[in-house]
Design an enzyme around this catalytic site. Sequence first.
Site, PDB file in Angstrom:
ATOM      1  CB  SER A 142      10.109  -9.835 -19.974  1.00  0.00           C
ATOM      2  OG  SER A 142       9.166  -9.933 -18.911  1.00  0.00           O
ATOM      3  CE1 TYR A 155      12.371  -5.371 -17.103  1.00  0.00           C
ATOM      4  CE2 TYR A 155      10.286  -6.512 -17.395  1.00  0.00           C
ATOM      5  CZ  TYR A 155      11.658  -6.549 -17.239  1.00  0.00           C
ATOM      6  OH  TYR A 155      12.312  -7.753 -17.228  1.00  0.00           O
TER       7      TYR A 155
HETATM    8  N1  NAD Z   1      14.059 -11.909 -12.894  1.00  0.00           N
HETATM    9  C1  NAD Z   1      12.917 -11.904 -13.574  1.00  0.00           C
HETATM   10  O1  NAD Z   1      11.822 -12.175 -13.047  1.00  0.00           O
HETATM   11  C2  NAD Z   1      12.938 -11.572 -15.042  1.00  0.00           C
HETATM   12  C3  NAD Z   1      11.775 -11.821 -15.777  1.00  0.00           C
HETATM   13  C4  NAD Z   1      11.771 -11.526 -17.125  1.00  0.00           C
HETATM   14  C5  NAD Z   1      12.903 -11.003 -17.727  1.00  0.00           C
HETATM   15  N2  NAD Z   1      14.015 -10.753 -16.972  1.00  0.00           N
HETATM   16  C6  NAD Z   1      15.179 -10.205 -17.660  1.00  0.00           C
HETATM   17  O2  NAD Z   1      16.286 -11.047 -17.444  1.00  0.00           O
HETATM   18  C7  NAD Z   1      17.487 -10.297 -17.622  1.00  0.00           C
HETATM   19  C8  NAD Z   1      18.435 -10.594 -16.479  1.00  0.00           C
HETATM   20  O3  NAD Z   1      17.859 -10.120 -15.266  1.00  0.00           O
HETATM   21  P1  NAD Z   1      17.989 -10.889 -13.888  1.00  0.00           P
HETATM   22  O4  NAD Z   1      16.618 -11.080 -13.368  1.00  0.00           O
HETATM   23  O5  NAD Z   1      18.889 -12.060 -14.054  1.00  0.00           O
HETATM   24  O6  NAD Z   1      18.619  -9.725 -12.988  1.00  0.00           O
HETATM   25  P2  NAD Z   1      20.027  -9.633 -12.205  1.00  0.00           P
HETATM   26  O7  NAD Z   1      19.935  -8.363 -11.449  1.00  0.00           O
HETATM   27  O8  NAD Z   1      20.295 -10.883 -11.459  1.00  0.00           O
HETATM   28  O9  NAD Z   1      21.088  -9.518 -13.378  1.00  0.00           O
HETATM   29  C9  NAD Z   1      21.147  -8.403 -14.227  1.00  0.00           C
HETATM   30  C10 NAD Z   1      22.607  -8.227 -14.631  1.00  0.00           C
HETATM   31  O10 NAD Z   1      22.650  -7.198 -15.631  1.00  0.00           O
HETATM   32  C11 NAD Z   1      23.740  -6.363 -15.312  1.00  0.00           C
HETATM   33  N3  NAD Z   1      23.522  -5.041 -15.892  1.00  0.00           N
HETATM   34  C12 NAD Z   1      22.642  -4.102 -15.512  1.00  0.00           C
HETATM   35  N4  NAD Z   1      22.789  -3.006 -16.261  1.00  0.00           N
HETATM   36  C13 NAD Z   1      23.810  -3.253 -17.128  1.00  0.00           C
HETATM   37  C14 NAD Z   1      24.439  -2.508 -18.136  1.00  0.00           C
HETATM   38  N5  NAD Z   1      24.093  -1.233 -18.396  1.00  0.00           N
HETATM   39  N6  NAD Z   1      25.416  -3.085 -18.870  1.00  0.00           N
HETATM   40  C15 NAD Z   1      25.808  -4.351 -18.595  1.00  0.00           C
HETATM   41  N7  NAD Z   1      25.275  -5.104 -17.624  1.00  0.00           N
HETATM   42  C16 NAD Z   1      24.281  -4.561 -16.896  1.00  0.00           C
HETATM   43  C17 NAD Z   1      23.784  -6.304 -13.797  1.00  0.00           C
HETATM   44  O11 NAD Z   1      25.034  -5.873 -13.299  1.00  0.00           O
HETATM   45  C18 NAD Z   1      23.469  -7.754 -13.460  1.00  0.00           C
HETATM   46  O12 NAD Z   1      24.640  -8.548 -13.374  1.00  0.00           O
HETATM   47  C19 NAD Z   1      17.050  -8.830 -17.748  1.00  0.00           C
HETATM   48  O13 NAD Z   1      17.015  -8.440 -19.094  1.00  0.00           O
HETATM   49  C20 NAD Z   1      15.661  -8.856 -17.167  1.00  0.00           C
HETATM   50  O14 NAD Z   1      14.866  -7.807 -17.651  1.00  0.00           O
HETATM   51  C21 NAD Z   1      14.057 -11.038 -15.650  1.00  0.00           C
END
Ligand code: NAD
Length: 254
Positions: A142, A155
Amino acid sequence: MKRLQDRVALVTGGASGIGAACARRYAAEGARVAVADIDRDGAQAVARDIGGIALACDHTQAADGAQAVAAVLAAWGRLDVLHANAGVGWTGRFDATDEPTMRRVFDGVLLGPTLMARAALAALRASPARQADGAAILFTASGLGVHGRPMISLYSAAKHGVVGLMRSLALELGEENIRVNAVCPGVVDTPMVRATTGGWGTPDEALEMFRRVTPLRRNSTPEDIAASAAFLVSPDARNITGCALLVDGGAHEA
Ligand SMILES: NC(=O)c1ccc[n+]([C@@H]2O[C@H](COP(=O)([O-])OP(=O)(O)OC[C@H]3O[C@@H](n4cnc5c(N)ncnc54)[C@H](O)[C@@H]3O)[C@@H](O)[C@H]2O)c1
């Protein structure tokens, strides 16, 4: 150009958001993709679309990671790319948090990817890609893994850990031609973000606030992240390791 032809990729958190976009992009670039997620139905839906396989996997459980890797090897006989993408969101005041919350966030954000990398290592060492442009581990970290911000300390701490793990593994595995990088998204409109923007108003208000202060005046899309992820795991990035690539419209430089 199908940069990932013949490659096999495992994407955690592949049922939704960034992980789903990455799974789709890797498949479009020719890879066979295993979609691993704690959300089995969501993983199945994405896997069905892209002709991949779905794996029920809680990345915080070492046995689940080992089973996921074994299932990939049983299906396709190789693993070339691990994309440890799954994570959990959290925002709040540091002085209002408690130990169970700390453990939940650190497990979901940092322990999970750490266990997945450990589980995949032997298979990546056996990958034929290692003899060519490199087997690859990619972490979804991130912008908050390289910068801080108020109200998101746990986080951010855990994502800094992911970047630290990436940097150290890149050095440790470099001579084996296993490349290790991280993609560092800015704000992306996904279910996780919508569930954790409480400190900044409604989700729409929060997303608009982040957009306004971003130099390119846009939030990232899952596809923006997938494009950079596909580059980092592809032969085009064969000389890149130890890189934390910000894909954030300049937000974390502002
Ligand atoms: N959305 C943002 O703004 C953003 C920014 C920076 C980083 N991220 C990172 O991107 C990654 C994906 O997040 P996203 O935004 O696509 O969210 P999202 O909620 O769309 O997807 C997250 C996925 O992870 C799965 N998940 C959660 N806990 C889990 C576990 N214990 N084991 C296996 N799967 C699990 C969920 O079921 C979901 O399908 C994460 O690591 C998040 O921290 C997101």
